[in-house]
Motif scaffolding. Structure first.
Motif, PDB file in Angstrom:
ATOM      1  N   UNK A 176      37.152 -31.106   4.934  1.00 28.62           N
ATOM      2  CA  UNK A 176      35.879 -31.432   5.577  1.00 28.62           C
ATOM      3  C   UNK A 176      35.067 -30.153   5.727  1.00 28.62           C
ATOM      4  N   UNK A 177      33.808 -30.189   5.289  1.00 33.17           N
ATOM      5  CA  UNK A 177      32.962 -28.993   5.335  1.00 33.17           C
ATOM      6  C   UNK A 177      31.601 -29.334   5.928  1.00 33.17           C
ATOM      7  N   UNK A 178      31.089 -28.436   6.757  1.00 30.79           N
ATOM      8  CA  UNK A 178      29.736 -28.590   7.294  1.00 30.79           C
ATOM      9  C   UNK A 178      29.003 -27.259   7.136  1.00 30.79           C
ATOM     10  N   UNK A 179      27.745 -27.337   6.697  1.00 31.22           N
ATOM     11  CA  UNK A 179      26.899 -26.161   6.550  1.00 31.22           C
ATOM     12  C   UNK A 179      25.875 -26.143   7.682  1.00 31.22           C
ATOM     13  N   UNK A 180      25.711 -24.970   8.289  1.00 32.18           N
ATOM     14  CA  UNK A 180      24.735 -24.803   9.359  1.00 32.18           C
ATOM     15  C   UNK A 180      23.805 -23.654   9.009  1.00 32.18           C
ATOM     16  N   UNK A 181      22.498 -23.934   8.947  1.00 28.99           N
ATOM     17  CA  UNK A 181      21.538 -22.880   8.629  1.00 28.99           C
ATOM     18  C   UNK A 181      21.209 -22.095   9.886  1.00 28.99           C
ATOM     19  N   UNK A 182      21.343 -20.772   9.806  1.00 31.89           N
ATOM     20  CA  UNK A 182      21.029 -19.884  10.907  1.00 31.89           C
ATOM     21  C   UNK A 182      19.811 -19.040  10.526  1.00 31.89           C
ATOM     22  N   UNK A 183      19.438 -18.100  11.402  1.00 29.33           N
ATOM     23  CA  UNK A 183      18.216 -17.333  11.191  1.00 29.33           C
ATOM     24  C   UNK A 183      18.253 -16.553   9.881  1.00 29.33           C
ATOM     25  N   UNK A 184      19.372 -15.868   9.607  1.00 30.79           N
ATOM     26  CA  UNK A 184      19.442 -14.989   8.445  1.00 30.79           C
ATOM     27  C   UNK A 184      20.228 -15.557   7.274  1.00 30.79           C
ATOM     28  N   UNK A 185      20.858 -16.693   7.474  1.00 37.90           N
ATOM     29  CA  UNK A 185      21.659 -17.223   6.381  1.00 37.90           C
ATOM     30  C   UNK A 185      22.256 -18.576   6.710  1.00 37.90           C
ATOM     31  N   UNK A 186      23.373 -18.889   6.087  1.00 35.15           N
ATOM     32  CA  UNK A 186      24.040 -20.176   6.257  1.00 35.15           C
ATOM     33  C   UNK A 186      25.513 -19.941   6.604  1.00 35.15           C
ATOM     34  N   UNK A 187      26.033 -20.748   7.503  1.00 39.58           N
ATOM     35  CA  UNK A 187      27.447 -20.684   7.881  1.00 39.58           C
ATOM     36  C   UNK A 187      28.142 -21.975   7.443  1.00 39.58           C
ATOM     37  N   UNK A 188      29.355 -21.819   6.944  1.00 41.47           N
ATOM     38  CA  UNK A 188      30.169 -22.983   6.593  1.00 41.47           C
ATOM     39  C   UNK A 188      31.374 -23.029   7.519  1.00 41.47           C
ATOM     40  N   UNK A 227      19.556  -0.554  -7.139  1.00 39.64           N
ATOM     41  CA  UNK A 227      19.859  -1.453  -6.032  1.00 39.64           C
ATOM     42  C   UNK A 227      18.565  -2.135  -5.600  1.00 39.64           C
ATOM     43  N   UNK A 228      18.568  -3.458  -5.618  1.00 39.09           N
ATOM     44  CA  UNK A 228      17.369  -4.203  -5.253  1.00 39.09           C
ATOM     45  C   UNK A 228      17.693  -5.283  -4.225  1.00 39.09           C
ATOM     46  N   UNK A 229      16.752  -5.495  -3.323  1.00 37.11           N
ATOM     47  CA  UNK A 229      16.889  -6.566  -2.352  1.00 37.11           C
ATOM     48  C   UNK A 229      16.392  -7.863  -2.985  1.00 37.11           C
ATOM     49  N   UNK A 230      17.255  -8.879  -2.996  1.00 34.54           N
ATOM     50  CA  UNK A 230      16.858 -10.171  -3.543  1.00 34.54           C
ATOM     51  C   UNK A 230      17.069 -11.251  -2.482  1.00 34.54           C
ATOM     52  N   UNK A 231      16.384 -12.350  -2.626  1.00 31.01           N
ATOM     53  CA  UNK A 231      16.525 -13.476  -1.710  1.00 31.01           C
ATOM     54  C   UNK A 231      17.222 -14.614  -2.447  1.00 31.01           C
ATOM     55  N   UNK A 232      18.369 -15.005  -1.931  1.00 34.75           N
ATOM     56  CA  UNK A 232      19.138 -16.078  -2.544  1.00 34.75           C
ATOM     57  C   UNK A 232      18.583 -17.435  -2.113  1.00 34.75           C
ATOM     58  N   UNK A 233      18.703 -18.415  -2.991  1.00 31.48           N
ATOM     59  CA  UNK A 233      18.297 -19.774  -2.645  1.00 31.48           C
ATOM     60  C   UNK A 233      19.385 -20.424  -1.787  1.00 31.48           C
ATOM     61  N   UNK A 234      19.039 -21.527  -1.170  1.00 29.99           N
ATOM     62  CA  UNK A 234      20.005 -22.268  -0.355  1.00 29.99           C
ATOM     63  C   UNK A 234      21.190 -22.706  -1.207  1.00 29.99           C
ATOM     64  N   UNK A 235      20.920 -23.143  -2.439  1.00 33.10           N
ATOM     65  CA  UNK A 235      21.993 -23.596  -3.331  1.00 33.10           C
ATOM     66  C   UNK A 235      22.926 -22.444  -3.697  1.00 33.10           C
ATOM     67  N   UNK A 236      22.361 -21.254  -3.935  1.00 37.86           N
ATOM     68  CA  UNK A 236      23.180 -20.091  -4.290  1.00 37.86           C
ATOM     69  C   UNK A 236      24.074 -19.667  -3.130  1.00 37.86           C
ATOM     70  N   UNK A 237      23.531 -19.689  -1.911  1.00 34.29           N
ATOM     71  CA  UNK A 237      24.317 -19.310  -0.737  1.00 34.29           C
ATOM     72  C   UNK A 237      25.448 -20.315  -0.516  1.00 34.29           C
ATOM     73  N   UNK A 238      25.138 -21.604  -0.635  1.00 36.58           N
ATOM     74  CA  UNK A 238      26.172 -22.629  -0.434  1.00 36.58           C
ATOM     75  C   UNK A 238      27.259 -22.534  -1.496  1.00 36.58           C
ATOM     76  N   UNK A 239      26.877 -22.222  -2.734  1.00 34.22           N
ATOM     77  CA  UNK A 239      27.869 -22.073  -3.808  1.00 34.22           C
ATOM     78  C   UNK A 239      28.799 -20.905  -3.507  1.00 34.22           C
TER      79      UNK A 239
END
Length: 276
Positions: free
Chosen positions: A255-267, A219-231
């Motif tokens: 209709x979709x809107x993405x909002x970047x928050x402190x820990x991630x992204x919300x759609x 088990x490893x902690x990884x950081x996803x890119x903005x594109x990966x999170x949105x996908x």
């Protein structure tokens, strides 16, 4: 990604797919989507159809379940037809009963659409009322609102490449391990690598051999890119939209809107459909 499931045990189906070789990190070329889909239908009595599609690093599994036996509609007891959701009427046609709304009307959930009450007229004069089981077709424009959130940080299972092998003898409903490997406390996933069923001609014997692979992982902690999170978020909304359209709704607008928050992204998504 699993869609279309309502009555089938989700965990049981996912476990079966894992045994079929569909799991996170597996090479696309090692998966036979057609064979996996056929095996799903063969092994789950409540599933009428299945498809397996590999997109990028994700497997998309869609199923259609066998509908449960439905009760015969009561065509004699008087009953109204009311709105199941808020929406705007696109068309209405009553085969039994009296329409109470018109094209373009805005309705709320529970509003009367087709009344069971019909007028009894004589020379244009209302002489009384009769009551029937309302029936007809009502098409409305309905908007569904979805939201989903995904963190940038993800605890991911990473296979080390180490594979241990296990062999078991199957006798009836019993399994006997004869070469169970020593895992030394390591974490692993188990997959069936070979399933041998013994036969004499066309007769299947209650004896067989199963071989398993123990795939070691960390088990490893990884950081996803903005594109990966949105996908990921887009796939989640698409899955929720499919749950609506499988009952006949037709998507008119999304209709979709993405909002970047402190820990991630919300759609936030608004999916407008026409539905009966």
């Amino acid at each position: 990604d699993l869609t279309g499931i309502e009555r089938t045990d989700r965990e049981e189906l996912l476990s079966f797919c894992k045994d079929e070789g569909v799991y996170s990190g597996v090479l696309k070329k090692k998966i036979n989507p057609k064979e996996v889909a056929e095996n799903i239908v063969e092994n789950f009595s409540g599933i009428a159809w299945a498809s397996v599609e590999i997109k990028g690093a994700r497997a998309h599994i869609k199923i259609v379940e066998i509908l449960p036996e439905t009760e015969i509609a009561d065509r004699k007891t008087p009953a109204d037809i009311v709105a199941g959701n808020d929406g705007i009427i696109m068309s209405i046609a009553a085969s039994s009963g009296t329409p109470r709304v018109e094209e373009g009307d805005v309705v709320a959930k529970g509003d009367l659409l087709i009344s069971s009450e019909i007028e009894i007229r004589e020379n244009e004069e209302i002489k009384g009322y009769d009551y029937v089981a309302a029936d007809g077709s009502v098409i409305a424009r309905v908007t569904y609102y979805f939201t989903s959130f995904k963190e940038f940080e993800e605890n991911k299972k990473v296979y080390t490449g180490e594979i241990l092998e296990d062999t078991a003898i199957i006798f009836g409903n019993n399994t006997f391990n004869i070469l169970e490997p020593y895992t030394d406390g390591k974490k692993y996933d188990t997959f069936v690598s070979e399933d041998i069923k013994l036969k004499i001609g066309d007769y299947s014997l209650p004896v067989g051999i199963k071989k398993y692979n123990y795939r070691i992982y960390e088990q490893k902690e990884i950081i996803l890119t903005e594109e990966e999170v949105k996908a990921y978020l887009k796939d989640d909304i698409d899955s929720k939209t499919e749950d609506i359209t499988k009952f006949g709704a037709v998507v008119l607008k999304t209709e979709e809107t993405f909002t970047e928050e402190v820990k991630g992204i919300r759609i936030n998504s608004a999916v407008t459909v026409s539905e009966d």
